[in-house]
Design an enzyme around this catalytic site. Structure first.
Site, PDB file in Angstrom:
ATOM      1  N   ASP A 177      39.559  38.462  35.760  1.00  0.00           N
ATOM      2  CA  ASP A 177      38.099  37.699  35.620  1.00  0.00           C
ATOM      3  C   ASP A 177      37.505  37.943  36.842  1.00  0.00           C
ATOM      4  OD1 ASP A 177      40.068  35.999  36.988  1.00  0.00           O
ATOM      5  OD2 ASP A 177      39.331  34.352  35.967  1.00  0.00           O
ATOM      6  N   ARG A 215      36.121  27.500  30.224  1.00  0.00           N
ATOM      7  CA  ARG A 215      36.279  28.858  29.984  1.00  0.00           C
ATOM      8  C   ARG A 215      35.449  29.431  28.900  1.00  0.00           C
ATOM      9  NH1 ARG A 215      40.828  30.534  32.965  1.00  0.00           N
ATOM     10  NH2 ARG A 215      42.610  28.990  32.975  1.00  0.00           N
ATOM     11  N   LYS A 257      33.858  38.390  44.319  1.00  0.00           N
ATOM     12  CA  LYS A 257      33.081  37.405  45.145  1.00  0.00           C
ATOM     13  C   LYS A 257      32.802  37.951  46.504  1.00  0.00           C
ATOM     14  CE  LYS A 257      34.230  32.799  44.154  1.00  0.00           C
ATOM     15  NZ  LYS A 257      35.045  31.750  44.344  1.00  0.00           N
ATOM     16  N   ASP A 317      38.760  37.641  44.430  1.00  0.00           N
ATOM     17  CA  ASP A 317      38.346  36.611  45.212  1.00  0.00           C
ATOM     18  C   ASP A 317      38.797  37.073  46.331  1.00  0.00           C
ATOM     19  OD1 ASP A 317      37.536  34.573  46.547  1.00  0.00           O
ATOM     20  OD2 ASP A 317      38.815  32.834  45.751  1.00  0.00           O
TER      21      ASP A 317
HETATM   22  P1  IMP Z   1      42.462  35.686  44.437  1.00  0.00           P
HETATM   23  O1  IMP Z   1      43.962  35.806  44.464  1.00  0.00           O
HETATM   24  O2  IMP Z   1      41.999  34.862  45.526  1.00  0.00           O
HETATM   25  O3  IMP Z   1      41.672  36.967  44.272  1.00  0.00           O
HETATM   26  O4  IMP Z   1      42.139  34.918  43.267  1.00  0.00           O
HETATM   27  C1  IMP Z   1      41.796  35.038  41.748  1.00  0.00           C
HETATM   28  C2  IMP Z   1      42.133  34.178  41.031  1.00  0.00           C
HETATM   29  O5  IMP Z   1      41.717  33.074  41.594  1.00  0.00           O
HETATM   30  C3  IMP Z   1      41.184  34.301  39.741  1.00  0.00           C
HETATM   31  O6  IMP Z   1      42.041  35.040  38.779  1.00  0.00           O
HETATM   32  C4  IMP Z   1      40.739  33.177  39.074  1.00  0.00           C
HETATM   33  O7  IMP Z   1      41.768  32.738  38.382  1.00  0.00           O
HETATM   34  C5  IMP Z   1      40.856  32.400  40.472  1.00  0.00           C
HETATM   35  N1  IMP Z   1      39.434  31.984  41.008  1.00  0.00           N
HETATM   36  C6  IMP Z   1      39.005  32.611  42.305  1.00  0.00           C
HETATM   37  N2  IMP Z   1      37.714  32.297  42.471  1.00  0.00           N
HETATM   38  C7  IMP Z   1      37.376  31.525  41.408  1.00  0.00           C
HETATM   39  C8  IMP Z   1      36.034  30.854  40.816  1.00  0.00           C
HETATM   40  O8  IMP Z   1      35.041  30.881  41.520  1.00  0.00           O
HETATM   41  N3  IMP Z   1      36.084  30.124  39.773  1.00  0.00           N
HETATM   42  C9  IMP Z   1      37.292  30.189  39.009  1.00  0.00           C
HETATM   43  N4  IMP Z   1      38.494  30.927  39.131  1.00  0.00           N
HETATM   44  C10 IMP Z   1      38.544  31.301  40.392  1.00  0.00           C
HETATM   45 MG    MG Z   2      42.960  33.005  36.915  1.00  0.00          MG
END
Ligand code: IMP
Ligand code: MG
Length: 185
Positions: free
Chosen positions: A94, A159, A125, A97
């Site tokens: 999805d 969701r 993001k 981040d």
């Molecule tokens: P990362 O490991 O920091 O890249 O985060 C990835 C996961 O964090 C994604 O698969 C989402 O499940 C969750 N996530 C990160 N940012 C958001 C947001 O703004 N809304 C909802 N879920 C998020």
């Molecule tokens: Mg997730």
């Protein structure tokens, strides 16, 4: 909640990304692996836009809890995944981040020795990246805000929203009240 991307904008972005993916895998068979649970809406839309021979599987990654930016321990469950060895594989999530989730999932998947492994995300993001990889396909760049809808959740809810919305402090307060009321009834 403030709408960040409308249903129409999301559809246009997913179509654009599907075209790029189709061009990349022309004449090949593709194995799509969606990261549970946030990718389910994107995967459902994407596979119906791809005119390619496709297999669809899932992998589970969980760590994020609520709107916090503090990461929990990430656990990956690849037991549900299809056999990907010797296959052209596209990992779908999805949102990118910090990037830690995608990075760890990619590391795990490489152990199964796919022929090729690329990644596609609905959202990137901006200004949060902490790892040295970048998704191969990105539908939208978004500012550093917590978003829900189109597969993305806050405490496992929202969701199902067909649009993407930014969750603000007042929305979080409303959410807490709704949960408290639901528990009383
Ligand atoms: P990362 O490991 O920091 O890249 O985060 C990835 C996961 O964090 C994604 O698969 C989402 O499940 C969750 N996530 C990160 N940012 C958001 C947001 O703004 N809304 C909802 N879920 C998020
Ligand atoms: Mg997730």
């Amino acid at each position: 909640m403030r709408t960040l991307l409308s249903q129409e904008e999301l559809h246009a972005g997913v179509c654009r990304m599907a075209d790029q993916i189709a061009a990349c895998y022309q004449g090949k068979q593709l194995t799509i692996v969606g990261v549970l649970t946030g990718s389910v809406v994107l995967v459902a839309d994407l596979i119906r836009l791809l005119d390619l021979p496709i297999r669809v599987g899932v992998i589970q990654a969980s760590s994020y809890r609520g709107a916090t930016t503090i990461r929990g321990e990430l656990s990956i469950n690849s037991e549900l995944m299809l056999d990907i060895s010797g296959r052209d594989v596209l990992l779908v999530d999805d949102i990118f981040d910090t990037g830690h989730t995608l990075h760890k999932v990619i590391q795990r998947m490489r152990e199964f020795e796919p022929t090729s492994l690329r990644s596609a995300v609905l959202l990137h993001k901006q200004g949060r990246q902490e790892v040295d990889i970048r998704p191969d396909f990105i539908a939208f760049q978004i500012p550093d805000e917590f978003v829900v809808g189109f597969g993305l959740d806050y405490e496992d809810m929202y969701r199902n929203l067909p649009y993407l919305a930014a969750l603000e402090p007042a929305d979080i307060a409303d959410h807490a009240q709704m949960i408290a009321e639901a528990k009383l009834n």
